[in-house]
Scaffold this motif. Structure first.
Motif, PDB file in Angstrom:
ATOM      1  N   PRO A  11      39.760  11.166  14.408  1.00  0.00           N
ATOM      2  CA  PRO A  11      39.618  10.243  15.538  1.00  0.00           C
ATOM      3  C   PRO A  11      40.795  10.300  16.514  1.00  0.00           C
ATOM      4  O   PRO A  11      40.597  10.172  17.724  1.00  0.00           O
ATOM      5  N   THR A  66      35.476   5.285  19.597  1.00  0.00           N
ATOM      6  CA  THR A  66      36.695   5.884  19.057  1.00  0.00           C
ATOM      7  C   THR A  66      37.773   4.825  18.852  1.00  0.00           C
ATOM      8  O   THR A  66      38.446   4.803  17.821  1.00  0.00           O
ATOM      9  N   LEU A  69      36.784   2.765  15.911  1.00  0.00           N
ATOM     10  CA  LEU A  69      36.981   3.550  14.695  1.00  0.00           C
ATOM     11  C   LEU A  69      38.450   3.573  14.286  1.00  0.00           C
ATOM     12  O   LEU A  69      38.778   3.415  13.103  1.00  0.00           O
ATOM     13  N   SER A  88      33.510   2.510   9.167  1.00  0.00           N
ATOM     14  CA  SER A  88      33.950   3.690   9.913  1.00  0.00           C
ATOM     15  C   SER A  88      32.897   4.787   9.876  1.00  0.00           C
ATOM     16  O   SER A  88      32.686   5.489  10.868  1.00  0.00           O
ATOM     17  N   THR A  92      31.207   6.288  13.135  1.00  0.00           N
ATOM     18  CA  THR A  92      31.313   7.724  13.386  1.00  0.00           C
ATOM     19  C   THR A  92      29.940   8.339  13.614  1.00  0.00           C
ATOM     20  O   THR A  92      29.767   9.187  14.499  1.00  0.00           O
ATOM     21  N   PHE A 121      33.913  14.499  15.515  1.00  0.00           N
ATOM     22  CA  PHE A 121      33.202  13.369  14.920  1.00  0.00           C
ATOM     23  C   PHE A 121      32.263  13.812  13.801  1.00  0.00           C
ATOM     24  O   PHE A 121      32.098  13.101  12.813  1.00  0.00           O
ATOM     25  N   GLU A 124      34.467  14.324  10.806  1.00  0.00           N
ATOM     26  CA  GLU A 124      34.864  13.014  10.288  1.00  0.00           C
ATOM     27  C   GLU A 124      33.704  12.362   9.533  1.00  0.00           C
ATOM     28  O   GLU A 124      33.904  11.784   8.457  1.00  0.00           O
ATOM     29  N   PHE A 125      32.500  12.455  10.083  1.00  0.00           N
ATOM     30  CA  PHE A 125      31.340  11.860   9.435  1.00  0.00           C
ATOM     31  C   PHE A 125      31.084  12.513   8.081  1.00  0.00           C
ATOM     32  O   PHE A 125      30.859  11.826   7.081  1.00  0.00           O
TER      33      PHE A 125
END
Length: 135
Positions: A11, A66, A69, A88, A92, A121, A124-125
């Motif tokens: 992020p 963002t 997050l 989160s 995301t 992203f 991150e996910f």
């Protein structure tokens, strides 16, 4: 400790890219002297409201997600509760969707910076889904 750093890493990288004035794209048409259309491209930061005013909603929504997050990542680092990672993960997932929203207007309003933000992203996910599954 590694879990806390990874929650922040992607992020923050996305936020840095969103602050650059090259992420959100608008195409403007101008009539030329011979009657044809000349198109000019203007790029903006994800935090700029100009694209939002021209119906390109994705970049500004992604920028706000963002920030949210990162807020939940800070809360997770302080409190250490898994519920903040779950929140989160949802944020995301929504940010992945909003980051590809400019593609609904056409490929010409999607930038390389926007693609990089989407990829960050997605990573991150995937990290959050995998991390929450493993406990």
């Amino acid at each position: 400790m590694k879990k806390k750093v990874c929650v922040f890493l992607f992020p923050i990288a996305a936020l840095i890219l969103e602050l650059l004035p090259y992420g959100a794209v608008l195409n403007f048409g101008h009539p030329a002297e011979d009657g044809t259309m000349i198109y000019s491209i203007a790029t903006y930061s994800y935090f700029d409201l100009t694209p939002y005013g021209y119906a390109n909603f994705g970049p500004f929504l992604t920028a706000m997600l963002t920030c949210a997050l990162l807020l939940f990542a800070v809360i997770f680092c302080i409190r250490g509760k898994e519920i903040f990672l779950r929140i989160s993960r949802v944020l995301t997932g929504i940010a992945v969707f909003t980051s590809i929203m400019p593609l609904f207007l056409g490929i010409e309003v999607y930038s390389v910076i926007g693609l990089a933000i989407t990829i960050l992203f997605l990573i991150e996910f995937i990290y959050l889904v995998r991390n929450l599954w493993q406990g």
